[in-house]
Design a protein around this motif. Sequence first.
Motif, PDB file in Angstrom:
ATOM      1  N   TYR A   1       0.826  -1.206   0.000  1.00 29.31           N
ATOM      2  CA  TYR A   1       0.000   0.000   0.000  1.00 29.31           C
ATOM      3  C   TYR A   1       0.861   1.257   0.000  1.00 29.31           C
ATOM      4  O   TYR A   1       1.871   1.348   0.716  1.00 29.31           O
ATOM      5  N   THR A   2       0.456   2.226  -0.811  1.00 27.39           N
ATOM      6  CA  THR A   2       1.129   3.516  -0.833  1.00 27.39           C
ATOM      7  C   THR A   2       0.483   4.446   0.186  1.00 27.39           C
ATOM      8  O   THR A   2      -0.653   4.234   0.629  1.00 27.39           O
ATOM      9  N   GLU A   3       1.196   5.470   0.540  1.00 23.57           N
ATOM     10  CA  GLU A   3       0.641   6.463   1.456  1.00 23.57           C
ATOM     11  C   GLU A   3      -0.610   7.117   0.868  1.00 23.57           C
ATOM     12  O   GLU A   3      -1.577   7.385   1.588  1.00 23.57           O
TER      13      GLU A   3
END
Length: 310
Positions: free
Chosen positions: A229-231
């Motif tokens: 997951y990305t920010e």
Amino acid sequence: MADILIGTCGWTDPALLRSGWYPPGHRDAEKRLRHYATRFPLVEADSPYYALPAPRTAALWAERTPPGFRFDVKAFSLLTGHRTRPATLPADLRDHPRDEALRTEVWTRYAEALAPLRDAGRLGTLLFQYPPSLTPGPEAEAFIRTARERAHDWPFAVEFRDPAWWHPAQAARTAAFLGDLNATAVATDTPDAPPPAPVTTPHLHLIRFHGRSPHWGKGTKEDRFRHSYTEQELSAWLPPIRQAAAQAEEVHVLFNNCCGDAAPRAAQTLHDLLTTSLPHQQRRSTPHEAGWAEAGGHTGTPEGPHSRTA
């Protein structure tokens, strides 16, 4: 406002053990769980989905974690209508017809095994994750209602793998049905997830992040859950989490992108985002912030939550 507890789906996944997330010397079950409990206040126990647990196992989970720690525990596969291998049943039940009488007996043994966890105040909720084959309709509702009646005095959360339960034309009926059962609706993050499931019980809301792999729904476990997951992806969830925190006493957020150490990395990232966006009292400190010495960890700031990427 709700306490927001963040954790991962399991703490003994082989890919996590190989990732280097656990410090050297944490090879046995007790040290791993004690270390995990210094990092997060919540975990999902998924092993009871695959086989009925033993009361001694649940008692050890309680003994190895500090006050305030929560276990969300998956229901055994037979109880949710999943395919169940005979070998995973107790020997005296393997030849029994797969009917409600068998489910009732299995539920009795499952509940007895988890009683030590509940008695110790460590149980968050039971998680009944229903398969994609359970599509919306009266027959499915009756199946879930029967399960809820067996577990009438236990916390009970429901996750649907068929997204049709939360499509706009069905969502209001699904929410009302779960609310009538005093069952917590589980919101999910997947490639094909509909809008987040609403809060259906005042005591708990649960969100499970499965990742956004293009192989979701097919392929191996590693293919289906491989996602970091990305920010930006996690930031998009802050408004729904805030909304849930305003409606429920406790919000549980669990990461199931169990490939390497991707899940604890995502859990830590979301925690950091919430730390900067919500008042302190609205989210639960991580155990290492609170200095939970009972867990066998450190006070102050320990090493980072991960040592290398998945």
